[in-house]
Write a protein that holds these residues in place. Structure first.
Motif, PDB file in Angstrom:
ATOM      1  N   ILE A   1      49.878  26.084   4.013  1.00 31.87           N
ATOM      2  CA  ILE A   1      49.000  26.945   4.812  1.00 31.87           C
ATOM      3  C   ILE A   1      48.038  27.651   3.870  1.00 31.87           C
ATOM      4  CG2 ILE A   1      50.509  28.973   4.749  1.00 31.87           C
ATOM      5  CD1 ILE A   1      48.796  27.960   7.959  1.00 31.87           C
ATOM      6  N   ALA A   2      46.777  27.779   4.291  1.00 32.33           N
ATOM      7  CA  ALA A   2      45.771  28.478   3.498  1.00 32.33           C
ATOM      8  C   ALA A   2      44.729  29.045   4.439  1.00 32.33           C
ATOM      9  CB  ALA A   2      45.111  27.537   2.490  1.00 32.33           C
ATOM     10  N   ALA A   3      44.069  30.104   3.999  1.00 31.63           N
ATOM     11  CA  ALA A   3      42.992  30.685   4.781  1.00 31.63           C
ATOM     12  C   ALA A   3      41.783  29.762   4.779  1.00 31.63           C
ATOM     13  CB  ALA A   3      42.616  32.055   4.215  1.00 31.63           C
ATOM     14  N   MET A   4      41.113  29.693   5.930  1.00 39.29           N
ATOM     15  CA  MET A   4      39.867  28.939   6.059  1.00 39.29           C
ATOM     16  C   MET A   4      38.910  29.799   6.872  1.00 39.29           C
ATOM     17  SD  MET A   4      39.105  25.124   7.653  1.00 39.29           S
ATOM     18  CE  MET A   4      39.427  25.636   9.336  1.00 39.29           C
ATOM     19  N   GLY A   5      38.086  30.571   6.183  1.00 40.20           N
ATOM     20  CA  GLY A   5      37.227  31.513   6.879  1.00 40.20           C
ATOM     21  C   GLY A   5      38.079  32.575   7.560  1.00 40.20           C
ATOM     22  N   THR A   6      37.887  32.731   8.854  1.00 35.93           N
ATOM     23  CA  THR A   6      38.676  33.699   9.614  1.00 35.93           C
ATOM     24  C   THR A   6      39.911  33.068  10.237  1.00 35.93           C
ATOM     25  OG1 THR A   6      37.321  33.313  11.584  1.00 35.93           O
ATOM     26  CG2 THR A   6      36.647  35.108  10.113  1.00 35.93           C
ATOM     27  N   ASP A   7      40.133  31.780   9.998  1.00 42.31           N
ATOM     28  CA  ASP A   7      41.296  31.075  10.543  1.00 42.31           C
ATOM     29  C   ASP A   7      42.112  30.484   9.394  1.00 42.31           C
ATOM     30  OD1 ASP A   7      40.657  31.679  13.203  1.00 42.31           O
ATOM     31  OD2 ASP A   7      39.414  29.900  13.416  1.00 42.31           O
ATOM     32  N   PHE A   8      42.959  29.519   9.719  1.00 44.82           N
ATOM     33  CA  PHE A   8      43.819  28.883   8.724  1.00 44.82           C
ATOM     34  C   PHE A   8      43.717  27.362   8.849  1.00 44.82           C
ATOM     35  CE2 PHE A   8      45.847  32.880   9.952  1.00 44.82           C
ATOM     36  CZ  PHE A   8      46.053  33.487   8.720  1.00 44.82           C
ATOM     37  N   ILE A   9      44.065  26.672   7.763  1.00 43.96           N
ATOM     38  CA  ILE A   9      44.315  25.244   7.806  1.00 43.96           C
ATOM     39  C   ILE A   9      45.738  25.029   7.308  1.00 43.96           C
ATOM     40  CG2 ILE A   9      43.344  24.833   5.520  1.00 43.96           C
ATOM     41  CD1 ILE A   9      42.412  22.077   6.516  1.00 43.96           C
ATOM     42  N   ALA A  10      46.450  24.122   7.963  1.00 38.35           N
ATOM     43  CA  ALA A  10      47.853  23.871   7.641  1.00 38.35           C
ATOM     44  C   ALA A  10      48.070  22.385   7.450  1.00 38.35           C
ATOM     45  CB  ALA A  10      48.759  24.401   8.760  1.00 38.35           C
ATOM     46  N   THR A  11      49.101  22.043   6.671  1.00 41.64           N
ATOM     47  CA  THR A  11      49.461  20.642   6.454  1.00 41.64           C
ATOM     48  C   THR A  11      50.946  20.465   6.730  1.00 41.64           C
ATOM     49  OG1 THR A  11      49.758  21.136   4.087  1.00 41.64           O
ATOM     50  CG2 THR A  11      47.661  20.146   4.763  1.00 41.64           C
ATOM     51  N   ASP A  12      51.314  19.233   7.087  1.00 42.18           N
ATOM     52  CA  ASP A  12      52.728  18.954   7.348  1.00 42.18           C
ATOM     53  C   ASP A  12      53.186  17.737   6.561  1.00 42.18           C
ATOM     54  OD1 ASP A  12      52.236  16.521   8.851  1.00 42.18           O
ATOM     55  OD2 ASP A  12      51.833  17.704  10.630  1.00 42.18           O
ATOM     56  N   GLY A  13      54.490  17.517   6.563  1.00 44.29           N
ATOM     57  CA  GLY A  13      55.066  16.421   5.795  1.00 44.29           C
ATOM     58  C   GLY A  13      54.837  15.058   6.382  1.00 44.29           C
TER      59      GLY A  13
END
Length: 349
Positions: free
Chosen positions: A307-319
């Motif tokens: 999980i990381a910040a992307m502007g005012t939202d987030f981007i997430a990754t999964d396995g």
């Protein structure tokens, strides 16, 4: 002593133009993964698309990016014995960093604000005593170390004023790093270092001493931490903490059902726009809190961890290879790669 190989590599680096992140497509994130061909490090766009993919010699954990030059340092999964300095423009490994004898890297690092020094999270293998390794980033020569202020440091972050905050997880392990030795007596803490001196340190309340502090995110007026519980698994303790230096840390409980769903494990944490996101791969969810630690929402997705910040939202990754946009409306699929994303998604900004 400088080897001939290192000397020549240093001359080569000095003679080459120093490319910036704009020269390699302005990647927004770094993420380690496992692919069909082995372990890799990817540079990802804001849309979760891979801009470059570089091989790693073994499983990676986190990475850190130089603030201006197109250099990344990829760290082995703890306890690790390698950190690779990678030219993200050419894919060349410029340096392999090896910890001093009897030491292990512990998965995380950060550059100083001007990019001149790399700081690495490390442990003394025999005792798990924490160290912060210091490396001259002009040639990645070891120049010193600091005491981390605790046992088993993991994530480290640079504060806006240049001081370093350390998540000392509190767990002593065998030298191979996989067998825990002090669960009944562990004492995790948050430590702030200024030029190696401890200027502030905080421990959790005694009833939470088995809550290992693992990962960090910075808010304008507080430090957020994600924890992993090593006590009774039936006890859904808070896995998010907020610390304002000079005060005691405040733990932020989730609704009981969500606390149980997280299975005592918070994997990654990020903060932006007055919100904090915490993932749990074993629980298959990401929880969102406001800046005071009050829970806002929970979203389920199998093996969600990065999980990381992307502007005012987030981007997430999964396995499972997917990248997701996480906004107030929930999770939206951005794309999928033929990889298994590892624990962390590291923002370059």
């Amino acid at each position: 002593m400088t080897t001939r190989r290192a000397f020549l590599a240093g001359l080569a680096m000095a003679s080459l133009p120093r490319l910036t992140w704009a020269d390699v497509g302005n990647p927004a994130f770094l993420a380690a993964a496992k692919s069909a061909s082995g372990f890799v490090l990817h540079g990802l766009s804001e849309q979760g698309q891979s801009l470059f993919s570089l091989p790693l010699p073994a499983r990676g954990h986190a990475a850190c990016a130089h603030p201006t030059r197109a250099l990344a340092v990829a760290f082995a999964r703890r306890p690790g014995t390698f950190a690779l300095v990678i030219d993200c423009a050419s894919g060349a490994v410029l340096h392999q960093l090896d910890p001093p004898a009897g030491r292990h890297f512990n998965g995380h690092g950060v550059f100083s604000a001007d990019g001149s020094v790399l700081m690495t999270s490390e442990v003394v293998a025999e005792t798990s005593a924490g160290r912060i390794g210091l490396w001259d980033a002009s040639g990645f020569r070891r120049i010193g170390e600091w005491d981390s202020g605790g046992i088993g440091p993991h994530d480290i972050k640079l504060l806006p004023d240049g001081r370093l905050v350390v998540a000392n997880g509190g767990i002593q392990t065998t030298p191979n790093g996989r067998t825990e030795l002090n669960i009944e007596a562990m004492r995790p803490n948050l430590t702030i270092l200024s030029e190696g001196a401890i200027v502030d340190r905080a421990e959790l309340a005694p009833e939470y001493h088995q809550n290992s502090i693992r990962h960090l995110a910075l808010l304008p007026d507080a430090i957020a931490c994600a924890m992993q519980w090593h006590g009774d698994p039936a006890d859904p303790v808070p896995l998010l903490g907020l610390w304002k230096p000079g005060q005691a840390p405040e733990l932020c409980p989730a609704p009981e059902a969500m606390g149980l769903a997280m299975k005592g494990y918070a994997g990654s944490i990020a903060a932006t726009n007055g919100r904090i996101a915490v993932t749990s791969a074993p629980g298959g969810l990401v929880m969102v809190f406001d800046a005071t630690g009050a829970p806002l929402a929970s979203h389920f997705r199998a093996d969600m961890c990065g999980i990381a910040a992307m502007g005012t939202d987030f981007i997430a990754t999964d396995g499972l290879g997917a990248a997701w946009h996480l906004g107030e409306e929930g999770l939206t699929l951005l794309g999928k790669q033929p990889v298994a994303w590892d624990n962390h998604l590291i923002a370059l900004g």
